[in-house]
Motif scaffolding. Sequence first.
Motif, PDB file in Angstrom:
ATOM      1  N   GLY A   1       1.823   9.785  -0.830  1.00  0.00           N
ATOM      2  CA  GLY A   1       0.668  10.644  -1.089  1.00  0.00           C
ATOM      3  C   GLY A   1       0.659  11.253  -2.478  1.00  0.00           C
ATOM      4  O   GLY A   1      -0.251  11.980  -2.844  1.00  0.00           O
TER       5      GLY A   1
ATOM      6  N   SER B   1       1.099   4.263  -2.763  1.00  0.00           N
ATOM      7  CA  SER B   1       0.701   5.633  -2.400  1.00  0.00           C
ATOM      8  C   SER B   1       1.804   6.640  -2.742  1.00  0.00           C
ATOM      9  O   SER B   1       1.530   7.817  -2.934  1.00  0.00           O
ATOM     10  CB  SER B   1       0.348   5.715  -0.920  1.00  0.00           C
TER      11      SER B   1
ATOM     12  N   GLN C   1       0.836  -1.199   0.000  1.00  0.00           N
ATOM     13  CA  GLN C   1       0.000   0.000   0.000  1.00  0.00           C
ATOM     14  C   GLN C   1       0.875   1.256   0.000  1.00  0.00           C
ATOM     15  O   GLN C   1       0.611   2.218  -0.718  1.00  0.00           O
ATOM     16  CB  GLN C   1      -0.878  -0.011   1.247  1.00  0.00           C
ATOM     17  N   GLU C   2       1.919   1.210   0.801  1.00  0.00           N
ATOM     18  CA  GLU C   2       2.830   2.333   0.904  1.00  0.00           C
ATOM     19  C   GLU C   2       3.523   2.584  -0.431  1.00  0.00           C
ATOM     20  O   GLU C   2       3.686   3.722  -0.864  1.00  0.00           O
ATOM     21  CB  GLU C   2       3.860   2.031   1.989  1.00  0.00           C
TER      22      GLU C   2
END
Lengths: 170, 69, 245
Positions: B12, B9, B5-6
């Motif tokens: 962000g 992402s 997931q990191e």
Amino acid sequence: MHPQRKRRLYGVLFIVIGVGIATALTMTAFRENLLFFFSPSQIAAGEAPVERTFRAGGLVVEDSVRREQDSTEVSFELTDGAHSVRVFYDGILPDLFREGQGIVAMGQLGQDGVFRASQVLAKHDENYMPPEVAEALKAAGKMPQHEMKQYQTDGYSRENDSDYESGYRQ
Amino acid sequence: MEAIQEFFSMGGRGVYVWSAYAVFAGVIVFNVLAPLLRRRQALRLVARQQRRRETLAERTGAASGRVPD
Amino acid sequence: MMLRYLHEWGSPPVFYQRAGRWQRVLWTLAALLILAGLWGGLVLAPADYEQGQVYRIIYIHVPAAWVAMFAYVVMAVTGAIGLIWRLKVAEVITSAGARTGASFTILALATGAIWGQPTWGTWWVWDARLTSVLVLLFLYLGFIALENAIEDRRNAARACAILALVGLVNIPIIHFSVYWWNTLHQGPTVARLSAPAIHITMLVPLLLMALGSMLFYAGALLSWGRALMLERERSSRWAAREAGV
């Protein structure tokens, strides 16, 4: 070489060299006022036009950023190492905007000597490195400094080389 | 799972990073497919042209072969 | 021996067959390099001290810009060869290069805009570097439009080659724009006189991606070249043989 081919070869060379010279001449003629860019020193010397849109570039002076409460209004000092100018801006600042960072502001210079920006863009440099390396370089005092030169002159002849990068190249 | 997931992402900024990589994939696919399709189209054109020429040759050949009586 | 091998490339059917073989070799190598570069750039390379993760766009943006410029130089050189020696293969390669070059220029501009928004604060700015790359795109598009506008293939090739040569002046302008003018775009990180200003862990994947993109471009050039050569030679006997009739 076949004489006809030789003639065509000269034709090709003529096009490339001719267009090159024409472009070089045009560019030298327009270089000064093509982009309407002024450094804080030029603004201080009164070279920049008043109440006409142009770009100003430089570094954000440390501890000079003042934000208004409950609004996006911000003001800061912009410097090229020799002189500085106060900039007012109302809007959202880019991620990389911080004190000591190079920026380019588009806007107008008022009669009061304050630059009112309609757009503030952050400039980043050509150095890329991991955060740990940056920390180590900062600790050793070898961190690449933003080059003041590029904001001082009228734009060109920025020095190509400096030996500060050698710190993390090995 | 969290690491994946990191990774996606990208601190962000995943939308920016992955859309840039998507444009790259698009350019690769374009440069693989477009010339391939264009060459296939040219091959079909050549084949059609050749068949037409052959039938034309047959017909004229038959016409010239006919002996009037 | 070598000279004869090169000379044979000038024959359309030989070009068609050899280009097909070379294209496969080039694309296989390109795929390996790009996969290694992606792994290195997205997984192994660390985040940047200033930009964080967003900087990873560099692994697409910089190779795309290099290919876009390199492809233009190749197009101008093959255009000149076509003009002087009237070599059909050179004319076909010139026109093939415009298509690959245009697509990589669009890639460089698009990834630049995507990168500019979060870091600079804008998608686009009329700065010398960005504008000169936009001019490069227009040169490519102009080349393709001019080629389509002229019915006769040989006349079209000559007119297009002259356009390619005239536009060559833009290439040094793109490279030096960041020195000659005050641009928002930063100076070169790798293509400069001193050593690259990028950490080795970030530089290696960048070079892998750049080399992979170059090889992919070379393969695409041959692939486009085969298609365009077949179109131009559609009435020839070798074309009919390739079509299987």
